[in-house]
Motif scaffolding. Structure first.
Motif, PDB file in Angstrom:
ATOM      1  N   TYR A  88       1.576  -4.129   1.528  1.00  0.00           N
ATOM      2  CA  TYR A  88       2.027  -3.398   2.724  1.00  0.00           C
ATOM      3  C   TYR A  88       1.237  -2.100   2.884  1.00  0.00           C
ATOM      4  N   MET A  89       1.043  -1.366   1.790  1.00  0.00           N
ATOM      5  CA  MET A  89       0.333  -0.088   1.868  1.00  0.00           C
ATOM      6  C   MET A  89      -1.130  -0.287   2.255  1.00  0.00           C
ATOM      7  N   GLU A  90      -1.725  -1.373   1.835  1.00  0.00           N
ATOM      8  CA  GLU A  90      -3.107  -1.663   2.236  1.00  0.00           C
ATOM      9  C   GLU A  90      -3.199  -1.809   3.750  1.00  0.00           C
ATOM     10  N   ARG A  91      -2.218  -2.492   4.338  1.00  0.00           N
ATOM     11  CA  ARG A  91      -2.196  -2.644   5.801  1.00  0.00           C
ATOM     12  C   ARG A  91      -1.899  -1.317   6.484  1.00  0.00           C
ATOM     13  N   LEU A  92      -0.993  -0.537   5.903  1.00  0.00           N
ATOM     14  CA  LEU A  92      -0.587   0.722   6.521  1.00  0.00           C
ATOM     15  C   LEU A  92      -1.720   1.743   6.514  1.00  0.00           C
ATOM     16  N   PHE A  93      -2.439   1.858   5.408  1.00  0.00           N
ATOM     17  CA  PHE A  93      -3.437   2.905   5.234  1.00  0.00           C
ATOM     18  C   PHE A  93      -4.847   2.491   5.669  1.00  0.00           C
ATOM     19  N   VAL A  94      -4.999   1.319   6.282  1.00  0.00           N
ATOM     20  CA  VAL A  94      -6.325   0.814   6.592  1.00  0.00           C
ATOM     21  C   VAL A  94      -7.101   1.756   7.517  1.00  0.00           C
ATOM     22  N   ARG A  95      -6.405   2.469   8.426  1.00  0.00           N
ATOM     23  CA  ARG A  95      -7.083   3.412   9.320  1.00  0.00           C
ATOM     24  C   ARG A  95      -6.553   4.842   9.130  1.00  0.00           C
ATOM     25  N   CYS A  96      -6.080   5.107   7.950  1.00  0.00           N
ATOM     26  CA  CYS A  96      -5.587   6.459   7.662  1.00  0.00           C
ATOM     27  C   CYS A  96      -6.748   7.459   7.741  1.00  0.00           C
ATOM     28  N   PRO A  97      -6.606   8.573   8.460  1.00  0.00           N
ATOM     29  CA  PRO A  97      -7.690   9.552   8.563  1.00  0.00           C
ATOM     30  C   PRO A  97      -8.119  10.063   7.188  1.00  0.00           C
ATOM     31  N   GLU A  98      -9.405  10.301   7.044  1.00  0.00           N
ATOM     32  CA  GLU A  98      -9.934  10.754   5.763  1.00  0.00           C
ATOM     33  C   GLU A  98      -9.289  12.072   5.332  1.00  0.00           C
ATOM     34  N   MET A  99      -9.041  12.964   6.294  1.00  0.00           N
ATOM     35  CA  MET A  99      -8.439  14.247   5.963  1.00  0.00           C
ATOM     36  C   MET A  99      -7.033  14.060   5.376  1.00  0.00           C
ATOM     37  N   THR A 100      -6.272  13.137   5.968  1.00  0.00           N
ATOM     38  CA  THR A 100      -4.914  12.871   5.481  1.00  0.00           C
ATOM     39  C   THR A 100      -4.955  12.273   4.084  1.00  0.00           C
ATOM     40  N   GLU A 101      -5.842  11.297   3.901  1.00  0.00           N
ATOM     41  CA  GLU A 101      -5.940  10.634   2.598  1.00  0.00           C
ATOM     42  C   GLU A 101      -6.353  11.617   1.506  1.00  0.00           C
ATOM     43  N   LYS A 102      -7.303  12.504   1.821  1.00  0.00           N
ATOM     44  CA  LYS A 102      -7.773  13.463   0.820  1.00  0.00           C
ATOM     45  C   LYS A 102      -6.721  14.529   0.516  1.00  0.00           C
ATOM     46  N   SER A 103      -5.801  14.733   1.462  1.00  0.00           N
ATOM     47  CA  SER A 103      -4.771  15.751   1.266  1.00  0.00           C
ATOM     48  C   SER A 103      -3.629  15.273   0.370  1.00  0.00           C
ATOM     49  N   MET A 104      -3.556  13.962   0.119  1.00  0.00           N
ATOM     50  CA  MET A 104      -2.466  13.415  -0.676  1.00  0.00           C
ATOM     51  C   MET A 104      -2.615  13.834  -2.139  1.00  0.00           C
ATOM     52  N   THR A 105      -1.529  14.350  -2.687  1.00  0.00           N
ATOM     53  CA  THR A 105      -1.547  14.775  -4.082  1.00  0.00           C
ATOM     54  C   THR A 105      -0.518  13.987  -4.878  1.00  0.00           C
ATOM     55  N   LEU A 106      -0.784  13.845  -6.158  1.00  0.00           N
ATOM     56  CA  LEU A 106       0.111  13.111  -7.045  1.00  0.00           C
ATOM     57  C   LEU A 106       1.056  14.099  -7.722  1.00  0.00           C
TER      58      LEU A 106
ATOM     59  N   ASP B  39      -2.509   6.558  15.289  1.00  0.00           N
ATOM     60  CA  ASP B  39      -2.766   5.247  14.690  1.00  0.00           C
ATOM     61  C   ASP B  39      -1.632   4.305  15.080  1.00  0.00           C
ATOM     62  N   GLY B  40      -1.869   3.537  16.140  1.00  0.00           N
ATOM     63  CA  GLY B  40      -0.832   2.634  16.642  1.00  0.00           C
ATOM     64  C   GLY B  40      -0.398   1.597  15.623  1.00  0.00           C
ATOM     65  N   ASN B  41      -1.349   1.115  14.830  1.00  0.00           N
ATOM     66  CA  ASN B  41      -1.028   0.107  13.813  1.00  0.00           C
ATOM     67  C   ASN B  41      -0.066   0.681  12.771  1.00  0.00           C
ATOM     68  N   ALA B  42      -0.364   1.872  12.278  1.00  0.00           N
ATOM     69  CA  ALA B  42       0.482   2.498  11.264  1.00  0.00           C
ATOM     70  C   ALA B  42       1.863   2.824  11.823  1.00  0.00           C
ATOM     71  N   LEU B  43       1.907   3.345  13.060  1.00  0.00           N
ATOM     72  CA  LEU B  43       3.191   3.681  13.671  1.00  0.00           C
ATOM     73  C   LEU B  43       4.035   2.431  13.863  1.00  0.00           C
ATOM     74  N   PHE B  44       3.407   1.332  14.295  1.00  0.00           N
ATOM     75  CA  PHE B  44       4.146   0.082  14.471  1.00  0.00           C
ATOM     76  C   PHE B  44       4.717  -0.404  13.139  1.00  0.00           C
ATOM     77  N   LEU B  45       3.896  -0.367  12.089  1.00  0.00           N
ATOM     78  CA  LEU B  45       4.360  -0.838  10.776  1.00  0.00           C
ATOM     79  C   LEU B  45       5.517   0.008  10.256  1.00  0.00           C
ATOM     80  N   ARG B  46       5.434   1.327  10.441  1.00  0.00           N
ATOM     81  CA  ARG B  46       6.523   2.180   9.970  1.00  0.00           C
ATOM     82  C   ARG B  46       7.775   1.991  10.825  1.00  0.00           C
ATOM     83  N   THR B  47       7.624   1.871  12.144  1.00  0.00           N
ATOM     84  CA  THR B  47       8.776   1.641  13.013  1.00  0.00           C
ATOM     85  C   THR B  47       9.456   0.321  12.664  1.00  0.00           C
ATOM     86  N   GLN B  48       8.656  -0.713  12.457  1.00  0.00           N
ATOM     87  CA  GLN B  48       9.183  -2.026  12.094  1.00  0.00           C
ATOM     88  C   GLN B  48       9.972  -1.949  10.789  1.00  0.00           C
ATOM     89  N   LYS B  49       9.399  -1.257   9.813  1.00  0.00           N
ATOM     90  CA  LYS B  49      10.051  -1.141   8.509  1.00  0.00           C
ATOM     91  C   LYS B  49      11.344  -0.347   8.600  1.00  0.00           C
TER      92      LYS B  49
END
Length: 231
Positions: A14-32, A121-131
């Motif tokens: 699911y996360m692979e589908r969700l993050f497929v078009r995640c902006p680079e800035m958002t992805e780089k900002s993610m911290t563990l 990101d329409g794809n990500a918004l749709f997946l989150r709304t669906q979930k």
């Protein structure tokens, strides 16, 4: 994103589908972040500045509005986004407090970048709304069914769910206090104690030093009972 492998296989897909078009800035900002058991990592009333994605462990939603009274009402597991409702609804503050029920590993995403990602990101918004809608519909249906059950049957479903959350568990010890069980199941401590004794007589659990224990055989007995009466 390597830490996504901590998730169960279906959540990884699911996360692979969700993050497929995640902006680079958002992805780089993610911290563990790792959170110790028993520690709050979201506090009701604080500004919603981060979204938390649970990678490993379980967390508990609690309501602390009544002084000296903590009401635990929902558990969250791997793959769950927390703070997302407030972020997408433009609610400025977290509505509930979230506590690590076990040691947790989380991804933390700045709320402003998460909101911009969803807006573009329409794809990500749709997946989150669906979930979200799927989870809310399922929860509403289960809540209606749950409210119609007698106290003992509610307790059986709660104990079964608790057992099923443990991986490769030969015997589960319910470590919650009677007060915590009362808040989770929705009946008085007196009713919880009465039902625990009745369930022990039926062979569904064991009581030792005030704690509830459930073996594999006892879980299977409860499951057989539930399938015949509750489903």
């Amino acid at each position: 994103m390597e830490k996504m492998k901590l998730l169960p296989p279906d959540e990884q897909a699911y996360m692979e589908r969700l993050f497929v078009r995640c902006p680079e800035m958002t992805e780089k900002s993610m911290t563990l972040r790792k959170v110790e058991k028993g520690r709050n990592f979201v506090t009701a009333g604080e500004l919603c500045q981060s979204i938390f994605l649970i990678l490993k462990g379980r967390a508990l939603g609690i309501d602390m509005q009544i002084p000296e009274k903590v009401y635990a009402f929902k558990e969250f597991g791997p793959g769950r986004f927390l703070g997302e409702f407030e972020c997408l609804s433009a609610i400025p503050e977290y509505s509930i407090t979230i506590r690590a029920l076990t040691p947790c590993t989380l991804y933390v995403i700045p709320a402003n970048l998460y909101r911009e990602w969803m807006k573009n990101d329409g794809n990500a918004l749709f997946l989150r709304t669906q979930k979200i809608l799927y989870d809310l519909t399922k929860q509403t249906r289960n809540d209606r069914k749950y409210l119609m059950l007698e106290s003992m049957d509610r307790m059986i479903l709660y104990l079964m769910e608790s057992y099923e959350k443990e991986e490769a568990c030969s015997e589960l010890c319910i470590r919650k206090t009677r007060e915590e069980l009362s808040g989770a199941i929705g009946f008085s401590e007196k009713t919880i104690n009465r039902n625990a004794k009745k369930l022990e007589e039926l062979g569904f659990l064991s009581l030792r030093t005030g704690k509830i224990y459930i073996s594999v055989q006892q879980y299977e007995s409860m499951k057989q009972y539930a399938q015949g009466k509750l489903y």
